[in-house]
Design a protein around this motif. Structure first.
Motif, short mmCIF file in Angstrom:
data_model
loop_
_atom_site.label_atom_id
_atom_site.label_comp_id
_atom_site.label_asym_id
_atom_site.label_seq_id
_atom_site.Cartn_x
_atom_site.Cartn_y
_atom_site.Cartn_z
N GLY A 1 -23.50 -4.24 -5.08
CA GLY A 1 -22.65 -3.72 -6.32
C GLY A 1 -21.21 -4.39 -6.45
N GLU A 2 -20.74 -4.44 -7.40
CA GLU A 2 -19.25 -4.97 -7.94
C GLU A 2 -18.22 -4.03 -7.29
N PRO A 3 -17.14 -4.42 -6.87
CA PRO A 3 -15.95 -3.58 -6.63
C PRO A 3 -15.37 -2.46 -7.61
N VAL A 4 -15.23 -1.39 -7.36
CA VAL A 4 -14.64 -0.49 -8.35
C VAL A 4 -13.29 -0.12 -7.70
N VAL A 5 -12.18 -0.01 -8.63
CA VAL A 5 -11.02 0.31 -8.21
C VAL A 5 -10.62 1.60 -9.04
N SER A 6 -10.12 2.22 -8.33
CA SER A 6 -9.54 3.83 -9.03
C SER A 6 -8.46 3.31 -9.82
N ALA A 7 -7.67 4.43 -10.53
CA ALA A 7 -6.34 4.36 -10.90
C ALA A 7 -5.39 4.08 -9.88
N SER A 8 -4.40 3.37 -10.43
CA SER A 8 -3.15 3.55 -9.24
C SER A 8 -2.33 4.47 -9.39
N ARG A 9 -1.61 4.78 -8.33
CA ARG A 9 -0.38 5.62 -8.18
C ARG A 9 0.71 4.95 -7.57
N ARG A 10 1.90 5.30 -8.11
CA ARG A 10 3.27 4.71 -7.63
C ARG A 10 3.82 5.45 -6.72
N VAL A 11 4.41 5.00 -5.59
CA VAL A 11 5.36 6.10 -4.72
C VAL A 11 6.68 5.19 -5.00
N ALA A 12 7.78 6.09 -5.17
CA ALA A 12 9.02 5.76 -5.39
C ALA A 12 9.84 5.46 -4.07
N GLY A 13 10.65 4.54 -3.95
CA GLY A 13 11.58 4.47 -2.85
C GLY A 13 11.52 3.00 -2.22
N SER A 14 12.37 2.93 -1.27
CA SER A 14 12.42 1.69 -0.70
C SER A 14 11.89 1.65 0.76
N SER A 15 11.36 2.55 1.13
CA SER A 15 10.90 2.82 2.72
C SER A 15 9.52 1.85 2.94
N ALA A 16 9.70 1.33 4.05
CA ALA A 16 8.60 0.28 4.39
C ALA A 16 7.41 0.93 5.00
N GLY A 17 6.13 0.48 4.33
CA GLY A 17 5.14 1.10 4.80
C GLY A 17 4.36 0.26 5.93
N GLY A 18 3.02 0.55 5.94
CA GLY A 18 2.32 -0.05 6.90
C GLY A 18 1.94 -1.53 6.64
N GLN A 19 1.71 -2.56 7.48
CA GLN A 19 1.40 -3.91 7.15
C GLN A 19 -0.20 -3.87 6.36
N ALA A 20 -0.04 -4.41 5.30
CA ALA A 20 -1.38 -4.85 4.37
C ALA A 20 -1.77 -6.06 4.49
N ILE A 21 -2.93 -6.60 4.75
CA ILE A 21 -3.64 -7.55 4.91
C ILE A 21 -4.12 -8.02 3.94
N ILE A 22 -3.86 -9.31 3.17
CA ILE A 22 -4.23 -10.14 2.00
C ILE A 22 -6.04 -10.25 2.37
N PRO A 23 -6.89 -10.04 1.76
CA PRO A 23 -8.20 -10.31 2.02
C PRO A 23 -8.57 -11.86 1.80
N VAL A 24 -9.14 -12.40 2.82
CA VAL A 24 -9.56 -13.72 2.94
C VAL A 24 -10.79 -14.04 1.86
N THR A 25 -10.67 -14.90 0.97
CA THR A 25 -11.80 -15.11 0.01
C THR A 25 -12.48 -16.56 0.22
N GLU A 26 -13.55 -16.73 -0.06
CA GLU A 26 -14.42 -17.91 0.03
C GLU A 26 -13.44 -19.09 -0.74
N GLU A 27 -12.70 -18.85 -1.52
CA GLU A 27 -11.79 -19.76 -2.15
C GLU A 27 -10.57 -20.16 -1.25
N THR A 28 -10.18 -19.08 -0.72
CA THR A 28 -8.74 -19.39 0.01
C THR A 28 -9.25 -20.26 1.55
N VAL A 29 -10.58 -19.93 1.77
CA VAL A 29 -10.80 -20.67 3.13
C VAL A 29 -11.54 -22.06 2.92
N LYS A 30 -11.37 -22.53 1.52
CA LYS A 30 -12.15 -23.76 1.60
C LYS A 30 -11.52 -24.96 2.20
#
Length: 696
Positions: free
Chosen positions: A421-450
């Protein structure tokens, strides 16, 4: 699907027929005693046992889903081994006790008749509950190892339904089954399945960290066998044999299968002919009321008089309800007792998460529950670029898992992906403030690995040209009879191939022709299928004649030439770039540092150095991808790779001559093993970081 249906169908059929035979004996005993009126009490006990077994399965399922991932692996691993123990006891018990089973149960029923209805219900309950609990536990363990929960449950239900039909048919004399053969053949089948469950349980314990050795592979056929092929799925589903298994898994699998199978087969004895009057013995039919006059049953104890008569439905209802209520209480006790700041998220494949509140900054623990009908991958993402903060790779329908993430200032959403199936994304939520969160990894796609794939293709193409030139030189040395020159030129040619390590999965059958090993071949080094560099190495350093070596050198040169021509059309799996960054040196630890790959030249540590070069080239090519996602991992990998390469050169190549591993002092071997082990730990996350993911 069938690979996951068949094992559970066998379990349901075998266990269901055992329980059915026991019920048949209970019914036949009452019929013979002229106590047909007591049959509802037997069915009440049977129904209560079924309710208990189903409740037990529910508690196991819910208890596992509410644990952390590592705790789930430990829980599943321990119960898998417990299930193997139970099914082993059951197999041998049924073989040894089947002949006396009818008389034993008949005696218990006769005694229960004298003690009142409650005792008869309990007797029937205990006789069936053991089989039911074993079935629930064993089906649960096999379902945990499956890719989905529907097919295993369908198989178990089909097996139970078939067993029920057979028992009814045997009781009415419409069906005749040689039970000795049936229990022997199904016993053999269950031993094979239990061997796989034992290996699966040991793997879970390794993945949880309780047992060591998860990186010590006994074999890894992932490069030669497609794990998604139908035959691979069939073997994995029925036998729990996967393309890659650790040494401990294989030892556990064979350590259970061989002795248990031998003991079981040796203990099988031909059953004497049994008459229809012997109920449920191995090889006999299920009993019927005998034509002879039955012995009078002991008179039941007089019931105490009471001014209030309890309705007959109360006891059956209580026996069925109590296990369900107890299971519900256990589930509530084990259920989401989320830590402070925790919250429960419900996800479906159609709308993902529909109702959720913005999280608070800091460490958060989500309990994610799949309320849909399909298994899903669940991600907690930055909707702006799809960067993944945390993910659950597989969440089965009706199950829950916890997801821990550090929340900082920013925007967050949930992404749900079901198979096909196709990916389904929920509604987004905003968290205020400037505190640092955990590291997020940008997914690698077929295009970026060419681009990295094309760069590596260019590297391999150039390397194959060098390999072909070096191999032709080696062949010319042997053709001219100059074996001293051949021994000198063998190593450079071999190292040219070893530096291309990341492509060996792409090379397919060419790898065995160019760099095959005698291990696993029927005749070892004399086997006609032993070919390539190591075949020539063995001949050069074991006094083989020039004429014999000419054929081996020609075969090698032809294979290299064919590989160079075929490579432009071969498909390079983009995931191999990240995977081989760890696997090349994993093989180095297993084959080169131990000297296992040596065929006489004593140069396996030179091969290890070539593997370092190949890994370094691979890291250089994937640096743009890795630097944008895990710069600390990249820096540590480069630093530790240089350290291991320098240590290897200093210890094993001090004066321009390579030293064999066996000739090194023990302390030096330990230093090399320790340095490479630490490097492998650092490289291990790279395949997950650079895994190609769907982004819709």
């Amino acid at each position: 699907m069938w690979s996951e249906v068949v094992p559970n169908l066998l379990i349901g059929l075998r266990e269901g027929l055992e329980a059915g035979l026991i019920v048949s004996i209970l019914v036949a005993t009452l019929v013979r005693a002229g106590e047909r009126a007591r049959l509802p009490q037997v069915w009440t006990g049977v129904l209560a046992a079924v309710a208990l077994s189903a409740s037990f399965g529910a508690v196991l399922t819910f208890a596992a889903t509410e644990l952390s991932t590592k705790a789930q692996e430990a829980f599943s691993g321990i119960l898998s081994l417990v299930a193997v123990g139970f099914v082993t006891i059951m197999i041998f018990w049924m073989r040894s006790s089947a002949r006396a089973l009818s008389s034993e149960i008949s005696e218990k029923i006769t005694a229960a008749l004298a003690l009142g209805p409650g005792t008869l219900i309990i007797t029937a309950f205990l006789a069936v509950a053991r089989e039911g609990l074993e079935t629930s536990l064993f089906v649960w363990t096999t379902t945990r190892g499956a890719s989905e929960s529907v097919a295993p449950l369908l198989g178990a239900c089909a097996g139970l339904a078939l067993a029920t039909g057979l028992c009814v048919g045997m009781y009415r004399r419409a069906v005749k089954i040689n039970l000795t053969k049936f229990f022997t053949l199904t016993g053999i089948g269950l031993i094979v399945i239990a061997s796989g469950v034992a290996g699966y349980g040991l793997r879970d314990l390794q993945e949880s960290g309780i047992l060591p050795g998860i990186d010590a592979a006994a074999f890894n056929l992932g490069t030669t066998i497609d794990p998604s092929s139908w035959y691979s799925r069939l073997i994995e589903g029925i036998f729990n044999i996967t393309p890659r298994m650790s040494v401990l898994q294989v030892v556990g699998y064979l350590g259970y299968l061989i002795p248990v199978m031998v003991l079981f087969v040796r203990g099988v004895r031909p059953a004497p002919a049994a008459s229809a009057a012997v109920p449920a013995a191995a090889g006999a039919e299920v009993p019927q009321p005998a034509p002879a006059e039955p012995a009078p049953a002991p008179a039941p104890a007089p019931a105490a008089t009471s001014s209030r008569r309890v309705p007959r439905w109360v006891l059956p209802a209580a026996l069925v309800a109590v296990p369900a209520v107890a299971a519900g209480g256990a589930i509530l006790a084990l259920g989401p007792s989320a830590p402070a700041g925790g919250t429960t998220i419900e996800a479906t494949s159609t709308s993902c998460v529909t109702a959720w509140e913005a999280p608070h900054p800091g460490r958060m623990m989500f309990t994610v529950r799949n309320t849909g009908g399909q298994a899903m991958e669940i991600r907690f993402i930055d909707p702006a670029n799809g960067a993944i903060h945390a993910e659950i790779e597989l969440l089965a329908p009706g199950t829950s898992r916890t997801l821990s993430v550090t929340i900082g200032g920013g925007t967050y959403a949930w992404q749900c992906l079901s198979d096909g199936g196709e990916p389904v994304v929920s509604a987004s939520r905003r968290v205020a403030g400037s505190s640092a969160g955990g590291q997020a990894i940008i997914p690698v796609t077929e295009e970026t690995v060419k681009a990295p794939v094309e760069a590596y293709r260019a590297f391999v193409t150039a390397g194959l040209a060098t390999l072909q030139r070096d191999t032709d030189t080696l062949r010319a040395d042997i053709e001219s009879g100059d074996l001293d020159a051949a021994r000198r030129d063998w190593l450079p040619a071999h190292l040219s191939y070893e530096r291309l390590g990341a492509a060996y999965g792409t090379f397919g059958d060419f790898d065995a022709s160019v760099n095959g090993q005698p291990a696993g071949l029927p005749d070892g080094v004399s086997d006609p299928d032993f070919a390539g560099f190591h075949r020539v190495e063995h001949g050069l350093w074991h006094g083989e004649s020039v004429d014999s070596l000419k054929a081996s050198a020609a075969t090698l040169a032809d294979a290299v030439s064919a590989l160079a021509k075929a490579f432009p059309t071969q498909e390079l799996d983009p995931n191999d770039l990240a995977l081989r960054s760890h696997e090349i040196l994993e093989n180095t630890l297993e084959f080169q540092l131990t000297g296992a790959a040596d065929q006489g030249s004593n140069t396996t540590l030179a091969t290890a150095a070539a593997n370092v070069d190949g890994t370094r080239e691979l890291l250089t090519i994937i640096t743009p991808l890795l630097a944008a996602r895990a710069p600390a991992t990249l820096a540590a990998s480069e630093r530790e790779l240089d350290a291991f390469g320098s240590l290897l050169a200093r210890i094993a190549h001090p004066a321009g001559t390579w030293i064999a591993p066996a000739a090194l002092p023990r302390a030096d071997r330990q230093r090399l093993n320790g340095s490479l082990g630490a490097l492998l730990e650092t490289l291990a996350p790279i395949p997950d970081i650079l895994e190609i993911r769907s982004t819709g």
